[in-house]
Design a protein around this motif. Structure first.
Motif, PDB file in Angstrom:
ATOM      1  N   GLU A 169     -18.262 -22.389 -14.784  1.00 21.22           N
ATOM      2  CA  GLU A 169     -18.496 -22.558 -13.345  1.00 21.22           C
ATOM      3  C   GLU A 169     -19.959 -22.307 -13.015  1.00 21.22           C
ATOM      4  N   ASP A 170     -20.459 -23.003 -12.008  1.00 23.23           N
ATOM      5  CA  ASP A 170     -21.794 -22.745 -11.482  1.00 23.23           C
ATOM      6  C   ASP A 170     -21.686 -21.713 -10.365  1.00 23.23           C
ATOM      7  N   VAL A 171     -22.663 -20.824 -10.312  1.00 23.69           N
ATOM      8  CA  VAL A 171     -22.599 -19.742  -9.327  1.00 23.69           C
ATOM      9  C   VAL A 171     -23.993 -19.420  -8.825  1.00 23.69           C
ATOM     10  N   LYS A 172     -24.067 -18.944  -7.612  1.00 19.38           N
ATOM     11  CA  LYS A 172     -25.326 -18.467  -7.043  1.00 19.38           C
ATOM     12  C   LYS A 172     -25.455 -16.985  -7.335  1.00 19.38           C
ATOM     13  N   PRO A 173     -26.460 -16.555  -8.116  1.00 13.19           N
ATOM     14  CA  PRO A 173     -26.584 -15.134  -8.440  1.00 13.19           C
ATOM     15  C   PRO A 173     -26.988 -14.319  -7.224  1.00 13.19           C
ATOM     16  N   GLY A 174     -26.685 -13.024  -7.281  1.00 14.87           N
ATOM     17  CA  GLY A 174     -27.027 -12.123  -6.182  1.00 14.87           C
ATOM     18  C   GLY A 174     -25.863 -11.229  -5.828  1.00 14.87           C
ATOM     19  N   GLY A 175     -26.158 -10.157  -5.134  1.00  8.98           N
ATOM     20  CA  GLY A 175     -25.121  -9.203  -4.765  1.00  8.98           C
ATOM     21  C   GLY A 175     -24.720  -8.322  -5.925  1.00  8.98           C
ATOM     22  N   GLU A 176     -23.605  -7.621  -5.780  1.00 14.50           N
ATOM     23  CA  GLU A 176     -23.148  -6.683  -6.801  1.00 14.50           C
ATOM     24  C   GLU A 176     -21.870  -7.143  -7.495  1.00 14.50           C
ATOM     25  N   GLU A 177     -21.427  -8.364  -7.186  1.00 13.99           N
ATOM     26  CA  GLU A 177     -20.202  -8.856  -7.803  1.00 13.99           C
ATOM     27  C   GLU A 177     -20.197 -10.377  -7.803  1.00 13.99           C
ATOM     28  N   LEU A 178     -19.799 -10.956  -8.925  1.00 17.26           N
ATOM     29  CA  LEU A 178     -19.619 -12.394  -9.030  1.00 17.26           C
ATOM     30  C   LEU A 178     -18.154 -12.677  -9.320  1.00 17.26           C
ATOM     31  N   ARG A 179     -17.606 -13.666  -8.624  1.00 17.33           N
ATOM     32  CA  ARG A 179     -16.209 -14.046  -8.829  1.00 17.33           C
ATOM     33  C   ARG A 179     -16.134 -15.501  -9.274  1.00 17.33           C
ATOM     34  N   PHE A 180     -15.302 -15.753 -10.269  1.00 16.15           N
ATOM     35  CA  PHE A 180     -15.116 -17.090 -10.804  1.00 16.15           C
ATOM     36  C   PHE A 180     -13.647 -17.491 -10.661  1.00 16.15           C
ATOM     37  N   GLY A 181     -13.425 -18.770 -10.384  1.00 14.44           N
ATOM     38  CA  GLY A 181     -12.074 -19.271 -10.209  1.00 14.44           C
ATOM     39  C   GLY A 181     -11.675 -19.301  -8.747  1.00 14.44           C
ATOM     40  N   ASP A 182     -10.691 -20.125  -8.438  1.00 14.85           N
ATOM     41  CA  ASP A 182     -10.204 -20.288  -7.070  1.00 14.85           C
ATOM     42  C   ASP A 182      -8.847 -19.611  -6.924  1.00 14.85           C
ATOM     43  N   PRO A 183      -8.769 -18.501  -6.187  1.00 17.31           N
ATOM     44  CA  PRO A 183      -7.490 -17.782  -6.040  1.00 17.31           C
ATOM     45  C   PRO A 183      -6.416 -18.599  -5.326  1.00 17.31           C
ATOM     46  N   LYS A 184      -6.813 -19.698  -4.684  1.00 17.52           N
ATOM     47  CA  LYS A 184      -5.826 -20.539  -3.990  1.00 17.52           C
ATOM     48  C   LYS A 184      -5.106 -21.474  -4.953  1.00 17.52           C
ATOM     49  N   GLU A 185      -5.674 -21.637  -6.154  1.00 16.02           N
ATOM     50  CA  GLU A 185      -5.055 -22.506  -7.145  1.00 16.02           C
ATOM     51  C   GLU A 185      -3.989 -21.752  -7.934  1.00 16.02           C
ATOM     52  N   GLU A 186      -2.874 -22.408  -8.154  1.00 12.28           N
ATOM     53  CA  GLU A 186      -1.786 -21.783  -8.904  1.00 12.28           C
ATOM     54  C   GLU A 186      -2.188 -21.601 -10.362  1.00 12.28           C
ATOM     55  N   ASP A 187      -1.906 -20.411 -10.905  1.00 14.00           N
ATOM     56  CA  ASP A 187      -2.213 -20.081 -12.303  1.00 14.00           C
ATOM     57  C   ASP A 187      -3.706 -20.194 -12.629  1.00 14.00           C
ATOM     58  N   ALA A 188      -4.552 -20.002 -11.621  1.00 13.81           N
ATOM     59  CA  ALA A 188      -5.993 -20.091 -11.860  1.00 13.81           C
ATOM     60  C   ALA A 188      -6.484 -18.907 -12.683  1.00 13.81           C
ATOM     61  N   CYS A 189      -7.485 -19.150 -13.511  1.00  9.06           N
ATOM     62  CA  CYS A 189      -8.181 -18.082 -14.243  1.00  9.06           C
ATOM     63  C   CYS A 189      -9.191 -17.460 -13.292  1.00  9.06           C
ATOM     64  N   LEU A 190      -9.015 -16.190 -12.994  1.00 10.10           N
ATOM     65  CA  LEU A 190      -9.898 -15.487 -12.067  1.00 10.10           C
ATOM     66  C   LEU A 190     -10.658 -14.399 -12.824  1.00 10.10           C
ATOM     67  N   VAL A 191     -11.975 -14.475 -12.785  1.00  7.55           N
ATOM     68  CA  VAL A 191     -12.829 -13.528 -13.510  1.00  7.55           C
ATOM     69  C   VAL A 191     -13.790 -12.870 -12.523  1.00  7.55           C
ATOM     70  N   THR A 192     -13.939 -11.564 -12.645  1.00  2.00           N
ATOM     71  CA  THR A 192     -14.861 -10.802 -11.804  1.00  2.00           C
ATOM     72  C   THR A 192     -15.892 -10.113 -12.682  1.00  2.00           C
ATOM     73  N   VAL A 193     -17.165 -10.216 -12.300  1.00  2.47           N
ATOM     74  CA  VAL A 193     -18.261  -9.616 -13.067  1.00  2.47           C
ATOM     75  C   VAL A 193     -19.020  -8.639 -12.179  1.00  2.47           C
ATOM     76  N   GLN A 194     -19.199  -7.420 -12.674  1.00  2.00           N
ATOM     77  CA  GLN A 194     -20.006  -6.407 -12.013  1.00  2.00           C
ATOM     78  C   GLN A 194     -21.025  -5.879 -13.010  1.00  2.00           C
ATOM     79  N   ARG A 195     -22.039  -5.211 -12.512  1.00  2.00           N
ATOM     80  CA  ARG A 195     -23.079  -4.673 -13.392  1.00  2.00           C
ATOM     81  C   ARG A 195     -23.085  -3.157 -13.338  1.00  2.00           C
TER      82      ARG A 195
END
Length: 223
Positions: A169-195
């Motif tokens: 996935e493409d993402v805009k960097p910044g903040g203290e957390e990045l989230r990948f995946g769409d929680p509205k999609e059924e069986d979606a892969c959801l990934v969270t990144v923190q530092r």
């Protein structure tokens, strides 16, 4: 944003026993994600620049003479960075990841731990590169328009079979957390990144691949 998820087995991942270990005050294990999420960032200090500081399996001092049965072979040197939990007597449970992505854990003397800046910002200066945790990788690549392309691959070996999964996935960097995946999609892969200082603390919803596949863990950037 557009997300793609790859599967080696079209079945939902089961909860990983090794990642769900509840750590008691007398234990210090490398797969306690909840404890790592609450831990603070410290650097190793010692009286001399290269003096090793050994991990211990128990939170108690070694005898002045003779063998120390709870002293581990793994050690750190001044300047190394760890995550560490609250004090237990004169020790803290500490977590470290080697340059190859191997997680280590053990008790370290509190006197050898100095609080460090626990930077949490996920900006374009820190993320680009390959981040590793055991067999898992997450690669961040700079793109036009200030975007980063993130591509992750994860592997779990079950009964001799390598199950894999991934996300991109493409993402805009910044903040203290990045989230990948769409929680509205059924069986979606959801990934969270923190530092956490030099580490990335990654979690997911266990829907990112085959049996036992997960991105959950403490990642270090490959040098």
């Amino acid at each position: 944003m557009r997300t793609s998820v790859s599967f080696s087995l079209m079945i939902a991942a089961w909860t990983l026993p090794s990642l769900a270990v509840a750590q008691s005050s007398s234990e210090c294990v490398p797969y306690d994600f909840d404890a790592q999420a609450k831990a603070q960032v410290f650097t190793i200090k010692a009286p001399t620049p290269k003096q090793p500081v050994s991990f211990q399996s128990e939170a108690k001092a070694c005898p002045a003479q003779g063998k120390c049965g709870w002293k581990q072979r793994s050690y750190l040197i001044p300047g190394d960075t760890v995550l560490a939990g609250p004090e237990q007597g004169d020790f803290r449970c500490a977590y470290y990841v080697t340059a190859r992505g191997k997680p280590l854990a053990g008790f370290l003397p509190a006197a050898n731990l100095e609080p460090a800046k626990g930077e949490k910002g996920l900006d374009a200066a820190i993320l680009p590169g390959t981040w590793v945790y055991e067999e898992n990788e997450i690669v961040f690549t700079s793109k036009a328009g200030g975007l980063l392309h993130a591509e992750g691959t994860a592997t779990a070996v079950v009964n001799g079979t390598a199950n894999t999964g991934g996300f991109a996935e493409d993402v805009k960097p910044g903040g203290e957390e990045l989230r990948f995946g769409d929680p509205k999609e059924e069986d979606a892969c959801l990934v969270t990144v923190q530092r956490r200082g030099p580490y990335l603390l990654v979690s997911d919803n266990l829907q990112c691949g085959g049996l036992n596949v997960s991105f959950k863990g403490l990642y270090i950037r490959k040098k």
